[in-house]
Design a protein around this motif. Structure first.
Motif, PDB file in Angstrom:
ATOM      1  N   ASN A 138       0.207   3.575  -3.362  1.00 51.83           N
ATOM      2  CA  ASN A 138       1.390   4.180  -3.988  1.00 51.83           C
ATOM      3  C   ASN A 138       2.436   4.630  -2.973  1.00 51.83           C
ATOM      4  OD1 ASN A 138       0.117   4.033  -6.551  1.00 51.83           O
ATOM      5  ND2 ASN A 138      -0.972   5.932  -6.103  1.00 51.83           N
ATOM      6  N   GLU A 139       2.462   3.990  -1.812  1.00 49.66           N
ATOM      7  CA  GLU A 139       3.418   4.441  -0.810  1.00 49.66           C
ATOM      8  C   GLU A 139       4.803   3.881  -1.126  1.00 49.66           C
ATOM      9  OE1 GLU A 139       1.483   1.874  -0.513  1.00 49.66           O
ATOM     10  OE2 GLU A 139       2.244   0.430   0.940  1.00 49.66           O
ATOM     11  N   ARG A 140       5.834   4.526  -0.597  1.00 54.24           N
ATOM     12  CA  ARG A 140       7.225   4.102  -0.822  1.00 54.24           C
ATOM     13  C   ARG A 140       7.911   3.922   0.508  1.00 54.24           C
ATOM     14  NH1 ARG A 140       8.473   5.314  -5.956  1.00 54.24           N
ATOM     15  NH2 ARG A 140       6.574   6.088  -6.922  1.00 54.24           N
ATOM     16  N   TYR A 141       8.985   3.152   0.483  1.00 46.39           N
ATOM     17  CA  TYR A 141       9.707   2.900   1.725  1.00 46.39           C
ATOM     18  C   TYR A 141      11.161   3.322   1.584  1.00 46.39           C
ATOM     19  CZ  TYR A 141       5.425   0.564   2.731  1.00 46.39           C
ATOM     20  OH  TYR A 141       4.092   0.337   2.922  1.00 46.39           O
ATOM     21  N   TYR A 142      11.643   3.992   2.617  1.00 45.90           N
ATOM     22  CA  TYR A 142      13.024   4.476   2.617  1.00 45.90           C
ATOM     23  C   TYR A 142      13.667   4.081   3.933  1.00 45.90           C
ATOM     24  CZ  TYR A 142      11.417   7.352  -1.250  1.00 45.90           C
ATOM     25  OH  TYR A 142      10.895   7.780  -2.437  1.00 45.90           O
TER      26      TYR A 142
ATOM     27  N   GLN B 291       3.041  -8.598  11.044  1.00 45.35           N
ATOM     28  CA  GLN B 291       2.170  -7.508  10.590  1.00 45.35           C
ATOM     29  C   GLN B 291       3.041  -6.291  10.258  1.00 45.35           C
ATOM     30  OE1 GLN B 291      -1.940  -7.438  11.590  1.00 45.35           O
ATOM     31  NE2 GLN B 291      -1.319  -7.537  13.726  1.00 45.35           N
ATOM     32  N   TYR B 292       2.550  -5.492   9.344  1.00 45.30           N
ATOM     33  CA  TYR B 292       3.305  -4.312   8.909  1.00 45.30           C
ATOM     34  C   TYR B 292       2.658  -3.102   9.552  1.00 45.30           C
ATOM     35  CZ  TYR B 292       5.421  -7.839   6.152  1.00 45.30           C
ATOM     36  OH  TYR B 292       6.092  -8.970   5.809  1.00 45.30           O
ATOM     37  N   CYS B 293       3.456  -2.396  10.367  1.00 47.20           N
ATOM     38  CA  CYS B 293       2.884  -1.417  11.299  1.00 47.20           C
ATOM     39  C   CYS B 293       3.488  -0.029  11.124  1.00 47.20           C
ATOM     40  CB  CYS B 293       3.168  -1.848  12.745  1.00 47.20           C
ATOM     41  SG  CYS B 293       2.597  -3.491  13.134  1.00 47.20           S
ATOM     42  N   LEU B 294       2.668   0.991  11.438  1.00 45.70           N
ATOM     43  CA  LEU B 294       3.187   2.333  11.651  1.00 45.70           C
ATOM     44  C   LEU B 294       3.772   2.346  13.050  1.00 45.70           C
ATOM     45  CD1 LEU B 294       0.132   4.415  10.357  1.00 45.70           C
ATOM     46  CD2 LEU B 294       2.069   3.499   9.040  1.00 45.70           C
ATOM     47  N   LYS B 295       4.957   2.949  13.185  1.00 50.09           N
ATOM     48  CA  LYS B 295       5.609   2.984  14.503  1.00 50.09           C
ATOM     49  C   LYS B 295       5.465   4.393  15.066  1.00 50.09           C
ATOM     50  CE  LYS B 295       9.878   1.288  16.601  1.00 50.09           C
ATOM     51  NZ  LYS B 295      10.369   2.273  17.526  1.00 50.09           N
ATOM     52  N   LEU B 296       4.325   4.638  15.707  1.00 47.31           N
ATOM     53  CA  LEU B 296       4.040   5.970  16.250  1.00 47.31           C
ATOM     54  C   LEU B 296       4.021   5.861  17.774  1.00 47.31           C
ATOM     55  CD1 LEU B 296       1.589   6.965  13.417  1.00 47.31           C
ATOM     56  CD2 LEU B 296       3.876   7.852  13.842  1.00 47.31           C
ATOM     57  N   ASP B 297       3.117   6.550  18.441  1.00 41.99           N
ATOM     58  CA  ASP B 297       3.100   6.431  19.897  1.00 41.99           C
ATOM     59  C   ASP B 297       2.935   4.966  20.320  1.00 41.99           C
ATOM     60  OD1 ASP B 297       3.423   9.088  19.949  1.00 41.99           O
ATOM     61  OD2 ASP B 297       1.482   9.595  20.828  1.00 41.99           O
ATOM     62  N   HIS B 298       2.269   4.197  19.471  1.00 45.41           N
ATOM     63  CA  HIS B 298       2.224   2.753  19.627  1.00 45.41           C
ATOM     64  C   HIS B 298       2.257   2.149  18.221  1.00 45.41           C
ATOM     65  CE1 HIS B 298      -1.780   4.560  19.500  1.00 45.41           C
ATOM     66  NE2 HIS B 298      -2.126   3.520  18.767  1.00 45.41           N
ATOM     67  N   LEU B 299       2.407   0.827  18.128  1.00 44.27           N
ATOM     68  CA  LEU B 299       2.430   0.185  16.811  1.00 44.27           C
ATOM     69  C   LEU B 299       1.006   0.076  16.266  1.00 44.27           C
ATOM     70  CD1 LEU B 299       5.020  -2.709  17.336  1.00 44.27           C
ATOM     71  CD2 LEU B 299       5.315  -0.614  15.970  1.00 44.27           C
ATOM     72  N   ILE B 300       0.823   0.514  15.013  1.00 42.05           N
ATOM     73  CA  ILE B 300      -0.505   0.452  14.399  1.00 42.05           C
ATOM     74  C   ILE B 300      -0.411  -0.360  13.111  1.00 42.05           C
ATOM     75  CG2 ILE B 300      -2.433   1.796  13.469  1.00 42.05           C
ATOM     76  CD1 ILE B 300      -1.318   4.205  15.068  1.00 42.05           C
ATOM     77  N   PRO B 301      -0.937  -1.593  13.092  1.00 36.15           N
ATOM     78  CA  PRO B 301      -0.858  -2.401  11.866  1.00 36.15           C
ATOM     79  C   PRO B 301      -1.605  -1.711  10.718  1.00 36.15           C
ATOM     80  CG  PRO B 301      -1.612  -3.713  13.735  1.00 36.15           C
ATOM     81  CD  PRO B 301      -1.639  -2.298  14.180  1.00 36.15           C
ATOM     82  N   PHE B 302      -0.988  -1.708   9.536  1.00 32.19           N
ATOM     83  CA  PHE B 302      -1.703  -1.167   8.375  1.00 32.19           C
ATOM     84  C   PHE B 302      -1.798  -2.177   7.242  1.00 32.19           C
ATOM     85  CE2 PHE B 302       1.716  -0.405   5.344  1.00 32.19           C
ATOM     86  CZ  PHE B 302       2.849  -0.362   6.148  1.00 32.19           C
ATOM     87  N   SER B 303      -1.034  -3.297   7.345  1.00 29.73           N
ATOM     88  CA  SER B 303      -1.137  -4.324   6.303  1.00 29.73           C
ATOM     89  C   SER B 303      -0.775  -5.680   6.892  1.00 29.73           C
ATOM     90  CB  SER B 303      -0.201  -3.994   5.143  1.00 29.73           C
ATOM     91  OG  SER B 303      -0.243  -5.023   4.184  1.00 29.73           O
ATOM     92  N   LYS B 304      -1.504  -6.706   6.454  1.00 32.95           N
ATOM     93  CA  LYS B 304      -1.210  -8.059   6.926  1.00 32.95           C
ATOM     94  C   LYS B 304      -0.282  -8.769   5.950  1.00 32.95           C
ATOM     95  CE  LYS B 304      -5.720  -8.522   9.168  1.00 32.95           C
ATOM     96  NZ  LYS B 304      -5.309  -7.981  10.466  1.00 32.95           N
ATOM     97  N   THR B 305      -0.118  -8.217   4.762  1.00 32.69           N
ATOM     98  CA  THR B 305       0.798  -8.803   3.781  1.00 32.69           C
ATOM     99  C   THR B 305       1.929  -7.820   3.526  1.00 32.69           C
ATOM    100  OG1 THR B 305      -0.512  -7.853   2.000  1.00 32.69           O
ATOM    101  CG2 THR B 305      -1.009 -10.128   2.610  1.00 32.69           C
ATOM    102  N   ARG B 306       3.068  -8.387   3.100  1.00 33.66           N
ATOM    103  CA  ARG B 306       4.255  -7.558   2.910  1.00 33.66           C
ATOM    104  C   ARG B 306       4.006  -6.539   1.784  1.00 33.66           C
ATOM    105  NH1 ARG B 306       9.975  -8.408   3.879  1.00 33.66           N
ATOM    106  NH2 ARG B 306      11.176  -7.303   2.280  1.00 33.66           N
ATOM    107  N   PRO B 307       4.053  -5.238   2.101  1.00 33.35           N
ATOM    108  CA  PRO B 307       3.758  -4.235   1.069  1.00 33.35           C
ATOM    109  C   PRO B 307       4.835  -4.223  -0.011  1.00 33.35           C
ATOM    110  CG  PRO B 307       3.657  -3.279   3.282  1.00 33.35           C
ATOM    111  CD  PRO B 307       4.294  -4.631   3.416  1.00 33.35           C
ATOM    112  N   GLU B 308       4.415  -3.865  -1.216  1.00 34.14           N
ATOM    113  CA  GLU B 308       5.359  -3.736  -2.319  1.00 34.14           C
ATOM    114  C   GLU B 308       6.409  -2.687  -1.964  1.00 34.14           C
ATOM    115  OE1 GLU B 308       3.315  -3.162  -6.089  1.00 34.14           O
ATOM    116  OE2 GLU B 308       5.210  -2.448  -6.918  1.00 34.14           O
ATOM    117  N   GLY B 309       7.678  -3.033  -2.177  1.00 32.45           N
ATOM    118  CA  GLY B 309       8.754  -2.073  -1.919  1.00 32.45           C
ATOM    119  C   GLY B 309       9.191  -2.010  -0.468  1.00 32.45           C
TER     120      GLY B 309
END
Ligand SMILES: Nc1ncnc2c1ncn2[C@@H]1O[C@H](COP(=O)(O)OP(=O)(O)O)[C@@H](O)[C@H]1O
Ligand SMILES: [Mg+2]
Length: 359
Positions: A348-352, A255-273
């Protein structure tokens, strides 16, 4: 032909090198914005083009002819370069009438009286200040004073005008209308304009092409406004050109997660980029979408109506981020109240790489 060309120009004050290896071509009739944070060297570049300081190395050309080149032993003095300048700090001279302010560059060039009068009146007409020649600057509004400064630059040159933060001192409404006036004047006269500012919004509104510098005075991207907004070359460009959120992210159990105070999934498929390893998501406030099928729980902590949009702060996993919605969206939906729980998704999010954040 290029109106202006910088070739590998390096600029220093004493031992302190401000701009390294600066190369840039500016076409005739172009409005080019040079933008970057305060202190990065924008004014220094303008001074070198005007002949007010000499490069350590490199060459500067105007209309295909060198105006500065050590190897060719050329250094054309400022008054012979025929450049009009509008500087922020000494826009108009308070002790001189409007006429004398505008006539100054022509008097310095030794133009005959009759020609001076004709060109001053012509310039006043161009900036919509006909009949104001006997006024003193203190009798004019801030916007009118700024137009006097522009008229003065136009009498020095219709060809090439450098504007260095010309409207930073004006209020927001006046700034917007001055930008429109500058554009109309440029179209009428065919002037090439170099527009220098730390304000990316003004540059986006006015310029055909934007040159973005980093804090070290190096060019990070050159392009049309939509290039810098839609295809930012780096995290730096993304963050400089408008409001942005950066959120740490991580893959966990497919799962693709935000890594904040805990992991929060935001997408089940690999996001573009998506990039592997420590990364962060860059996302514009307008691209954080409130939607029932969003995977990310959030709570509204602030809500402000800005006329054409709603501005919210939302708390996600113990951190606050900015979210904006156009009022058009709200017509189909509604606005949200402080304390309300919502669900979010991102577009339209980007990854760095996360290390870029530390640079
Ligand atoms: N006359 C000067 N002597 C020494 N250092 C200067 C001088 N003018 C500017 N600087 C330094 O050069 C750097 C770039 O300045 P400047 O070109 O004015 O930046 P910007 O216009 O992008 O805000 C800054 O660090 C500034 O302190
Ligand atoms: Mg400056």
């Amino acid at each position: 032909m290029n109106k202006v060309e910088f070739k590998n120009v390096t600029l220093s004050y004493g031992n302190n090198t401000i701009v390294r290896d600066f190369s840039l071509s500016i076409k005739e009739r172009e409005i080019v914005g040079i933008i970057g944070p305060s202190g990065c060297g924008k004014t220094t570049i303008a001074r070198a083009l005007c002949g007010l300081m000499n490069p350590d190395s490199g060459e500067i050309y105007m209309d295909g002819q060198p105006v500065f080149s050590r190897s060719q032993r050329v250094n054309i003095p400022p008054e012979k370069r025929g450049i009009g300048i509008v500087f922020q700090d000494y826009a108009v001279w308070p002790h001189m009438s409007v006429f004398d302010n505008i006539a100054y560059p022509l008097k310095k060039q030794g133009a005959p009286q009759a020609e001076i009068a004709a060109r001053v009146h012509d310039a006043l007409e161009q900036v919509d200040l006909k009949g104001y020649d006997r006024y003193m600057p203190s009798q004019l509004s801030g916007g009118q004073q700024q137009r006097v400064a522009i008229a003065r630059a136009l009498t020095a040159s219709r060809d090439l005008v450098i504007m260095d933060e010309p409207i930073t001192n004006l209020d927001a409404k006046l700034r917007a209308s001055m930008l429109v006036e500058i554009r109309l004047m440029q179209q009428r006269l065919g002037t090439t304009i170099i527009y220098i500012t730390h304000d990316q919004g003004a540059a986006l509104q006015l310029c055909d092409r934007i040159v973005l510098l980093d804090a070290q005075g190096s060019i990070v991207q050159v392009g049309a406004d939509e290039d810098l907004i839609e295809k930012p070359a780096s995290r730096y460009v993304f963050s400089f050109m408008g409001i942005s959120n950066f959120i740490p992210v991580e893959e966990a159990d497919g799962q693709y997660c935000l890594k904040l105070d805990h992991l929060i999934p935001f997408s089940k498929t690999r996001p573009e980029g998506w990039i592997d390893g420590p990364a962060e998501m860059g996302v514009r406030p307008m691209d954080m979408i409130i939607a029932p099928d969003g995977l990310v729980p959030a709570r509204v902590t602030q809500a402000t109506f800005l006329g054409n949009m709603y501005n919210y702060f939302v708390e996600i996993g113990g951190h606050e981020y900015r979210l904006q919605r156009s009022t058009l969206d709200s017509l189909n939906d509604r606005d949200y109240a402080v304390g309300e729980d919502v669900r979010l998704k991102f577009v339209n999010e980007r990854y760095y790489p996360r290390k870029e954040a530390e640079e």
